[in-house]
Design an enzyme around this catalytic site. Structure first.
Site, short mmCIF file in Angstrom:
data_model
loop_
_atom_site.label_atom_id
_atom_site.label_comp_id
_atom_site.label_asym_id
_atom_site.label_seq_id
_atom_site.Cartn_x
_atom_site.Cartn_y
_atom_site.Cartn_z
N TYR A 8 -37.78 -6.22 -24.62
CA TYR A 8 -37.46 -5.54 -23.50
C TYR A 8 -38.31 -5.72 -22.22
O TYR A 8 -37.88 -5.93 -21.16
CB TYR A 8 -37.25 -3.91 -23.75
CG TYR A 8 -36.99 -3.03 -22.57
CD1 TYR A 8 -35.50 -2.40 -22.27
CD2 TYR A 8 -38.03 -2.41 -21.90
CE1 TYR A 8 -35.30 -1.75 -21.27
CE2 TYR A 8 -37.50 -1.53 -20.80
CZ TYR A 8 -36.47 -1.17 -20.62
OH TYR A 8 -35.96 -0.44 -19.51
N SER A 68 -38.30 -2.14 -14.83
CA SER A 68 -38.76 -1.02 -15.70
C SER A 68 -40.46 -0.93 -15.61
O SER A 68 -41.06 -2.15 -15.57
CB SER A 68 -38.55 -0.90 -17.12
OG SER A 68 -39.39 0.12 -17.75
N LYS A 86 -37.42 -7.57 -18.57
CA LYS A 86 -37.35 -7.02 -17.37
C LYS A 86 -38.42 -7.51 -16.54
O LYS A 86 -38.17 -7.30 -15.31
CB LYS A 86 -38.03 -5.32 -17.68
CG LYS A 86 -37.01 -4.62 -18.61
CD LYS A 86 -35.83 -4.25 -17.50
CE LYS A 86 -34.76 -3.13 -17.67
NZ LYS A 86 -33.78 -2.99 -16.75
#
Length: 314
Positions: free
Chosen positions: A170, A157, A174
């Site tokens: 997150y 991402s 990632k």
């Protein structure tokens, strides 16, 4: 412009987190199936934060594929557990006897500030994203190596590169996927396994649920659909693609590369002291002469080759 159609006849693909509509995984599954791939559609059917149940999930996508004349089966195992990952790959092996392509798309993203996110949610995010990639790649690896062919498409991402409030864990997971992919790309070369990273942006159920309506409106206005991302994933999954260890972004039909680089920095200085570090750092932050890191760690891997014969410990 006339181009020969790229197809996946005879190939078996596993796509995780492919049950949402609209969703990136669903678009990947539909495109690959439309080009001849047999597809395992994996999804737990949970919401974007990893909780609850939404829609028909994987089975609905399977029915779409079959209605269009393709071949697909649904799978509801979790990528976050070793046994779940093994079971997902087993679904492909039991149904079609092989696995050629793995697209690691499954993900969750509960919103919470770094000092407020629960310990359990930290474990869940790292479990689904980073550990999910690790378990899935490990489950698929021996089968791909045995046939001297495999394509791993790992999904990261832009948040991993830019950072984002309420998404610290997150982002960490990632970015970990990038390091994982670049390393296994080097190891996979001798096995015919190519591994790459894609960081996509698109209008999906997850973004509609979690972000402000204005963001959804922007994506829709700009044509930032999942269908505009899917061809990039399909190319990275195709046998004609020889890229490995790359990090690409895709949004609205545009494709860019993200790469690591070194600035020119300073010359070695044995007299470096605490007092002279500020000037050295100022020079180090000058990006004008930056050069890219090597695409693969072959120079490191060559040094480590003698250790390949070292007995493994349990």
């Amino acid at each position: 412009m006339n181009l020969d159609e790229l197809r996946f006849d005879g190939r078996v693909a596993v796509i995780t987190g492919a049950g949402s509509n609209p969703g990136l995984g669903r678009s990947y599954a539909l495109l690959l199936a439309s080009r001849g791939a047999k597809v395992v559609v994996n999804d737990l059917g949970v919401g974007p934060d990893g909780r609850g149940q939404i829609g028909a999930g994987a089975q609905a996508v399977v029915e779409e594929i079959r209605a269009a004349g393709g071949e697909a089966v649904a799978d509801g195992n979790s990528v976050a557990e070793r046994d779940g990952a093994q079971a997902i790959v087993k679904t492909a092996l039991d149904t079609w006897g092989r696995i050629d392509i793995l697209v690691n798309n499954a993900g969750i993203a509960p919103f919470a500030h770094f000092d407020e996110i629960t310990d359990r949610d930290i474990e869940r995010v790292v479990g689904v994203h980073l550990m999910g990639h690790i378990w899935m790649c490990r489950a698929a690896w021996p089968h791909m190596a045995a046939q001297n062919f495999g394509r791993l498409v790992n999904i990261s991402s832009a948040v991993a590169f830019m950072g984002m409030p309420t998404q610290s864990i997150y982002a960490a997971a990632k970015l970990g996927i990038v390091g994982l992919t670049r390393s296994i790309a080097s190891e996979g070369a001798k096995h015919g396994i190519k591994a790459n990273v894609l960081a996509p942006t698109a209008d999906t159920v997850a973004l509609r649920t979690m972000l402000a309506p204005a963001f959804t409106e922007h994506n829709q206005k700009e044509g930032n659909t999942a269908e505009a991302v899917a061809p990039v994933v399909a190319w990275l999954a195709h046998e004609d693609c020889n890229l490995s260890g790359k990090v690409l972004t895709a949004v609205g039909g545009s494709v860019t590369e993200v790469f690591l680089s070194n600035t020119t920095g300073t010359q070695p200085d044995r007299t470096l002291s605490l007092e002279t570090v500020p000037a050295a750092v100022e020079r180090a932050l000058d990006r004008s002469g930056a050069t890219a890191f090597p695409d693969e760690g072959d120079f490191i891997y060559d040094v480590l080759k003698p250790y390949e014969t070292t007995p493994r410990t349990a």
